[in-house]
Design a protein around this motif. Structure first.
Motif, PDB file in Angstrom:
ATOM      1  N   THR A 188       1.234  -0.970   0.026  1.00 17.95           N
ATOM      2  CA  THR A 188       0.089   0.079  -0.067  1.00 17.95           C
ATOM      3  C   THR A 188       0.981   1.302   0.168  1.00 17.95           C
ATOM      4  OG1 THR A 188      -0.915  -1.188   1.131  1.00 17.95           O
ATOM      5  CG2 THR A 188      -2.047   1.092   0.986  1.00 17.95           C
ATOM      6  N   ALA A 189       1.935   1.191   0.839  1.00 18.00           N
ATOM      7  CA  ALA A 189       3.285   2.546   1.146  1.00 18.00           C
ATOM      8  C   ALA A 189       3.312   2.495  -0.270  1.00 18.00           C
ATOM      9  CB  ALA A 189       3.345   2.780   2.223  1.00 18.00           C
ATOM     10  N   LEU A 190       3.603   1.467  -0.999  1.00 13.29           N
ATOM     11  CA  LEU A 190       4.301   1.656  -2.061  1.00 13.29           C
ATOM     12  C   LEU A 190       3.534   2.226  -3.273  1.00 13.29           C
ATOM     13  CD1 LEU A 190       7.368   1.637  -2.997  1.00 13.29           C
ATOM     14  CD2 LEU A 190       6.902  -0.844  -4.137  1.00 13.29           C
ATOM     15  N   LEU A 191       2.343   1.594  -3.337  1.00 13.58           N
ATOM     16  CA  LEU A 191       1.018   1.927  -4.569  1.00 13.58           C
ATOM     17  C   LEU A 191       1.080   3.096  -4.532  1.00 13.58           C
ATOM     18  CD1 LEU A 191       0.481  -0.028  -6.091  1.00 13.58           C
ATOM     19  CD2 LEU A 191      -1.816   0.474  -5.340  1.00 13.58           C
ATOM     20  N   LEU A 192       0.585   3.846  -2.920  1.00 18.32           N
ATOM     21  CA  LEU A 192       0.420   5.047  -2.668  1.00 18.32           C
ATOM     22  C   LEU A 192       1.529   6.673  -2.928  1.00 18.32           C
ATOM     23  CD1 LEU A 192      -2.554   6.114  -1.040  1.00 18.32           C
ATOM     24  CD2 LEU A 192      -0.893   6.468   0.677  1.00 18.32           C
ATOM     25  N   SER A 193       2.175   5.237  -2.562  1.00 17.96           N
ATOM     26  CA  SER A 193       3.943   6.618  -3.147  1.00 17.96           C
ATOM     27  C   SER A 193       3.981   7.479  -4.907  1.00 17.96           C
ATOM     28  CB  SER A 193       5.414   6.478  -2.728  1.00 17.96           C
ATOM     29  OG  SER A 193       5.250   5.951  -1.322  1.00 17.96           O
ATOM     30  N   LEU A 194       3.725   5.809  -5.331  1.00 20.64           N
ATOM     31  CA  LEU A 194       3.825   5.900  -7.051  1.00 20.64           C
ATOM     32  C   LEU A 194       2.897   7.025  -7.581  1.00 20.64           C
ATOM     33  CD1 LEU A 194       5.962   2.406  -7.586  1.00 20.64           C
ATOM     34  CD2 LEU A 194       6.559   4.599  -7.246  1.00 20.64           C
ATOM     35  N   MET A 195       1.505   6.206  -7.321  1.00 18.31           N
ATOM     36  CA  MET A 195       0.458   6.876  -7.702  1.00 18.31           C
ATOM     37  C   MET A 195       0.301   8.116  -7.286  1.00 18.31           C
ATOM     38  SD  MET A 195       0.088   4.438  -9.593  1.00 18.31           S
ATOM     39  CE  MET A 195      -1.645   5.042 -10.779  1.00 18.31           C
ATOM     40  N   GLY A 196       0.142   7.982  -6.325  1.00 19.39           N
ATOM     41  CA  GLY A 196      -0.758   9.320  -5.090  1.00 19.39           C
ATOM     42  C   GLY A 196       0.498  10.377  -5.474  1.00 19.39           C
ATOM     43  N   MET A 197       2.267  10.339  -5.565  1.00 22.26           N
ATOM     44  CA  MET A 197       2.910  10.982  -5.639  1.00 22.26           C
ATOM     45  C   MET A 197       3.462  11.290  -7.137  1.00 22.26           C
ATOM     46  SD  MET A 197       2.798  12.493  -2.780  1.00 22.26           S
ATOM     47  CE  MET A 197       2.210  12.010  -2.163  1.00 22.26           C
ATOM     48  N   MET A 198       3.982   9.675  -7.565  1.00 22.88           N
ATOM     49  CA  MET A 198       4.894  10.421  -9.410  1.00 22.88           C
ATOM     50  C   MET A 198       4.240  10.496 -10.162  1.00 22.88           C
ATOM     51  SD  MET A 198       7.348   7.004  -9.974  1.00 22.88           S
ATOM     52  CE  MET A 198       6.848   6.517 -11.467  1.00 22.88           C
ATOM     53  N   LEU A 199       2.898  10.506 -10.013  1.00 22.55           N
ATOM     54  CA  LEU A 199       2.016  10.869 -11.086  1.00 22.55           C
ATOM     55  C   LEU A 199       1.416  11.848 -11.076  1.00 22.55           C
ATOM     56  CD1 LEU A 199       1.233   8.485 -13.053  1.00 22.55           C
ATOM     57  CD2 LEU A 199      -1.211   9.327 -12.163  1.00 22.55           C
ATOM     58  N   PRO A 200       1.579  12.405 -10.178  1.00 23.56           N
ATOM     59  CA  PRO A 200       0.849  14.542  -9.850  1.00 23.56           C
ATOM     60  C   PRO A 200       2.060  14.740 -10.479  1.00 23.56           C
ATOM     61  CG  PRO A 200       0.669  13.421  -7.981  1.00 23.56           C
ATOM     62  CD  PRO A 200       0.550  12.313  -8.552  1.00 23.56           C
ATOM     63  N   THR A 201       3.261  14.014  -9.813  1.00 21.84           N
ATOM     64  CA  THR A 201       4.897  14.669 -10.001  1.00 21.84           C
ATOM     65  C   THR A 201       4.958  14.763 -11.366  1.00 21.84           C
ATOM     66  OG1 THR A 201       5.775  14.263  -8.266  1.00 21.84           O
ATOM     67  CG2 THR A 201       6.956  15.325  -9.402  1.00 21.84           C
ATOM     68  N   MET A 202       5.290  13.880 -12.044  1.00 17.31           N
ATOM     69  CA  MET A 202       4.768  14.176 -13.360  1.00 17.31           C
ATOM     70  C   MET A 202       4.001  15.109 -14.334  1.00 17.31           C
ATOM     71  SD  MET A 202       5.642  10.373 -13.955  1.00 17.31           S
ATOM     72  CE  MET A 202       5.649  10.047 -16.029  1.00 17.31           C
ATOM     73  N   ILE A 203       2.534  14.978 -14.001  1.00 16.90           N
ATOM     74  CA  ILE A 203       1.506  15.681 -14.755  1.00 16.90           C
ATOM     75  C   ILE A 203       1.561  17.131 -14.642  1.00 16.90           C
ATOM     76  CG2 ILE A 203      -0.833  16.163 -14.963  1.00 16.90           C
ATOM     77  CD1 ILE A 203      -1.327  13.246 -14.641  1.00 16.90           C
ATOM     78  N   PHE A 204       2.127  17.447 -13.712  1.00 17.63           N
ATOM     79  CA  PHE A 204       1.589  18.663 -12.840  1.00 17.63           C
ATOM     80  C   PHE A 204       3.192  19.714 -12.321  1.00 17.63           C
ATOM     81  CE2 PHE A 204      -2.302  17.064 -11.249  1.00 17.63           C
ATOM     82  CZ  PHE A 204      -3.105  17.535 -11.673  1.00 17.63           C
ATOM     83  N   THR A 205       4.119  19.198 -13.026  1.00 18.34           N
ATOM     84  CA  THR A 205       5.002  19.956 -12.728  1.00 18.34           C
ATOM     85  C   THR A 205       5.546  20.595 -14.399  1.00 18.34           C
ATOM     86  OG1 THR A 205       6.916  17.921 -13.182  1.00 18.34           O
ATOM     87  CG2 THR A 205       6.958  18.705 -11.111  1.00 18.34           C
ATOM     88  N   GLY A 206       4.986  19.794 -15.283  1.00 20.62           N
ATOM     89  CA  GLY A 206       4.686  21.356 -16.669  1.00 20.62           C
ATOM     90  C   GLY A 206       6.289  20.911 -17.254  1.00 20.62           C
ATOM     91  N   PHE A 207       6.449  19.400 -16.829  1.00 22.42           N
ATOM     92  CA  PHE A 207       7.673  19.052 -17.471  1.00 22.42           C
ATOM     93  C   PHE A 207       7.432  18.281 -19.333  1.00 22.42           C
ATOM     94  CE2 PHE A 207       8.493  15.194 -15.011  1.00 22.42           C
ATOM     95  CZ  PHE A 207       9.009  14.379 -15.594  1.00 22.42           C
ATOM     96  N   MET A 208       6.446  17.592 -18.991  1.00 19.28           N
ATOM     97  CA  MET A 208       6.237  16.474 -20.055  1.00 19.28           C
ATOM     98  C   MET A 208       5.365  17.856 -20.625  1.00 19.28           C
ATOM     99  SD  MET A 208       5.827  12.928 -17.958  1.00 19.28           S
ATOM    100  CE  MET A 208       6.210  12.325 -19.632  1.00 19.28           C
ATOM    101  N   PHE A 209       3.996  18.390 -20.064  1.00 19.15           N
ATOM    102  CA  PHE A 209       3.372  18.822 -20.411  1.00 19.15           C
ATOM    103  C   PHE A 209       2.591  20.106 -20.097  1.00 19.15           C
ATOM    104  CE2 PHE A 209       2.182  14.420 -19.334  1.00 19.15           C
ATOM    105  CZ  PHE A 209       1.986  13.627 -19.888  1.00 19.15           C
ATOM    106  N   PRO A 210       2.864  21.303 -20.862  1.00 20.85           N
ATOM    107  CA  PRO A 210       3.223  22.392 -20.599  1.00 20.85           C
ATOM    108  C   PRO A 210       1.107  22.488 -19.465  1.00 20.85           C
ATOM    109  CG  PRO A 210       2.748  21.899 -22.958  1.00 20.85           C
ATOM    110  CD  PRO A 210       2.703  20.857 -22.095  1.00 20.85           C
ATOM    111  N   LEU A 211       1.498  23.216 -18.405  1.00 18.76           N
ATOM    112  CA  LEU A 211       0.477  24.116 -17.647  1.00 18.76           C
ATOM    113  C   LEU A 211      -0.346  24.606 -18.795  1.00 18.76           C
ATOM    114  CD1 LEU A 211       2.337  24.416 -14.564  1.00 18.76           C
ATOM    115  CD2 LEU A 211       0.893  22.550 -15.140  1.00 18.76           C
ATOM    116  N   GLU A 212       0.169  25.692 -18.910  1.00 18.82           N
ATOM    117  CA  GLU A 212      -0.417  27.047 -19.988  1.00 18.82           C
ATOM    118  C   GLU A 212      -1.801  25.966 -20.492  1.00 18.82           C
ATOM    119  OE1 GLU A 212       2.781  25.930 -20.407  1.00 18.82           O
ATOM    120  OE2 GLU A 212       4.161  27.573 -19.569  1.00 18.82           O
TER     121      GLU A 212
END
Lengths: 247, 366
Positions: free
Chosen positions: B281-305
């Motif tokens: 659970t801890a791993l899943l939560l870290s990966l899904m809950g943290m990694m995904l938002p990091t990839m999507i919402f930092t703006g380095f893969m998809f422009p936030l604009e």
């Protein structure tokens, strides 16, 4: 007067309407082996957690090694040892590293750790295995090592929560020899178990049913009192009256 | 203090004996750095643009109106001097500048040929390239219209990618990968290491011991702090020597800001470990809950604009988003602390909040 290691008076732990522990009173003398029996869900673990300084009682008083369970949890922790039914050493540390770690956590000095661990490895016959990972040892060895580690810092009282679960009869016998030895050296042993033959090894036993202590005496007296041949029978007579289902 | 040392030593044993985790930890940055070399191109909408119209005549106004009319740009008020434009870039207020020379319309009238300058924020190469393409297209379109009306104008756009003249695509994702790796290492591994003790039953023993629970958390965090530093250094070295990325700003500032982010991640990891009781659970939560938002919402893969406002709002509560902005500013633009103090402050606030909740919950569990 005899020195008391544990004194409980009307100790109660309440969760909402539910009395996990309901006004239990008992005393354990120094150097005694005290068996704490009860079916699953009878409240043994809750009572033990209070005595170990892990949770607070709702009412009643209790003192462990002379320290109050409400105000002196830290002092209690320094003076007790604990071993649980789950295997509680680190599998990917060596035998020696485990001893050093737990010794260090309890504030035993490096010099003391070195001396005592040599003695301990010798007694257990584990000198050759001292640099082996604990995970590689057979379960019986692990449990014996875990017990030795639990009393490594020379506590006044050691709490054993079903210490022999899953261990073969020969090793269990050896394990009880170690318990007797510890008791002889003045350590009070507070043990829970589901093996009724083990209960016979205790100086005195108490049986908990539905949060209350229903019986408390020496194994011989209890058998006499319930006119039973074995503690097993005594336990069945008492536990049959339980209203709570086991969890 | 001695007890803490004993504990930290034990944690290091755990980490170094777990070869698989070590491999993941140090293999991941290498793989990611190499993989993300192929960054994605995306559409950009409503990019902020400053137009410096030094000519101010019919032709320039026509072009400006065309830009205004397109959905790709939001035209900021015109600024005339170069310094003001640069300032706007530094603050990140604009993505692009279009400069008409003073002799723009005269050149067109007399020679039928002139130049305009387009400057884009190259620290975000995907967006910059896209914006330049759009602008060039608009200008070409204007040329064709004018030639059909009989006047053969030729406007040559001269483009510049600010902070990244070669349009090096690997620049932008490096801060992103940093954020991602630190997030994985600190958050996931810390939470797993705490939960592991719970699962094995050793946590019980530790709680019964006189060892202070808070120290358990500190002792757990220290090895991962050290390893994260090693990891961070590895990423920086890879970027410099393999991808030829130049670190423009202060390396010390980079390390200080990264330390802050590492602590943020550690706090998150501890928080997760409090909320869960199994390693999976801890791993899943870290990966899904943290990694995904990091990839999507930092703006380095998809422009936030390009995201709907609700997603842009969400990006504000993702710590990695702020870290990404900081690293981009320091590493790629060479900006000093005066430009990133706001982001830093937000990150500090988040860290304090997360750590506070983690510590408080840890006590309640006893």
């Amino acid at each position: 007067m005899e020195e008391k290691a544990i004194i409980c008076k009307e100790l109660t732990k309440q969760f909402g309407d539910f009395y996990a522990v309901n006004k239990i009173s008992f005393e354990v003398s120094k150097g005694e082996i005290f068996g704490f029996l009860g079916a699953n869900g009878a409240g043994k673990t809750t009572a033990m957690r209070i005595l170990c300084g892990l949770s607070y009682p709702s009412s009643g008083t209790a003192s462990v090694a002379g320290f109050d369970v409400y105000r002196q949890q830290e002092s209690i922790k320094k003076n007790i040892g604990y071993m649980s039914q789950k295997f509680s050493l680190y599998e990917n540390l060596t035998v020696l590293e485990n001893i050093e770690f737990f010794g260090g956590v309890y504030g035993v000095s490096r010099k003391e750790i070195k001396e005592r661990s040599n003695d301990l490895l010798e007694t257990l016959g584990l000198q050759k295995e001292s640099r082996k990972m604990v995970g590689e040892l057979p379960l019986g060895w692990k449990q014996k090592l875990a017990f030795s580690v639990a009393i490594f810092h020379r506590p006044k009282i050691v709490f054993l929560d079903e210490p022999t679960g899953g261990v073969d009869p020969v090793t269990r016998r050896q394990f009880w020899d170690m318990i007797y030895e510890a008791a002889a050296s003045g350590i009070t042993v507070f043990v829970t178990t589901h093996y009724m033959d083990e209960a016979e090894y205790c100086n005195r036993i108490s049986v908990m049913v539905d949060g209350r202590v229903e019986a408390l005496d020496t194994p011989a007296n209890l058998k006499h009192q319930f006119s039973a041949d074995t503690i097993d029978e005594v336990f069945y007579q008492l536990a049959r009256g339980a209203k709570r289902s086991a969890d | 203090m001695k007890q803490l040392f004993v504990f930290i030593r034990k944690e290091f044993f755990h980490v170094f004996r777990d070869r698989r985790t070590l491999l993941i930890m140090f293999g991941l940055p290498v793989v990611q750095i190499l993989l993300f070399g192929f960054a994605l191109t995306n559409e950009v909408k409503n990019a902020h643009i400053v137009i410096s119209d030094n000519s101010g005549d019919v032709q320039t106004l026509q072009i400006i109106n065309k830009i205004r009319a397109s959905s790709y740009f939001t035209v900021e008020e015109s600024v005339l001097n170069y310094k003001a434009i640069e300032k706007a870039f530094r603050r990140g207020e604009v993505k692009c500048a279009l400069i008409f020379p003073a002799h723009f319309s005269e050149d067109l009238k007399h020679g039928g040929k002139t130049q305009v300058q387009i400057i884009a924020d190259g620290s975000d190469p995907n967006t910059a390239k896209t914006i330049i393409n759009y602008l060039t297209a608009i200008i070409t379109d204007y040329q064709q219209q004018s030639s059909s009306s009989g006047l053969a104008y030729r406007i040559i756009p001269e483009t510049r990618m600010l902070y990244n003249e070669e349009g090096n695509g690997s620049l932008n994702f490096i801060p992103g990968v940093m954020a991602l790796i630190l997030m994985i290492v600190c958050t996931a591994l810390t939470s797993v290491s705490v939960v592991k003790e719970k699962e094995l039953g050793t946590m019980e023993i530790l709680l019964v011991s006189p060892f202070k629970p808070v120290l358990v958390l500190i002792a757990k965090a220290v090895p991962y702090l050290v390893l994260s530093f090693a990891n961070f250094t590895l990423i920086v070295l890879l970027s410099v020597f393999v991808l030829d990325v130049e670190i423009k700003g202060s390396v010390i500032l980079l390390f200080v800001e990264s330390t802050l982010f590492i602590i943020t991640c550690l706090s998150l990891g501890l928080l997760i470990s409090n909320a869960t009781s199994s390693q999976q659970t801890a791993l899943l939560l870290s990966l899904m809950g943290m990694m995904l938002p990091t990839m999507i919402f930092t703006g380095f893969m998809f422009p936030l604009e390009n995201m709907p406002w609700i997603f842009r709002m969400i990006s504000n509560i993702v710590p990695a988003h702020w870290y990404f902005l900081i690293i981009k500013a320091v590493m790629l633009k060479g900006l000093g602390f005066e430009y990133i103090w706001k982001e830093t402050l937000i990150l500090i606030g988040m860290t304090i909040a997360l750590l506070g909740i983690a510590l408080k919950n840890f006590k309640i569990r006893l």
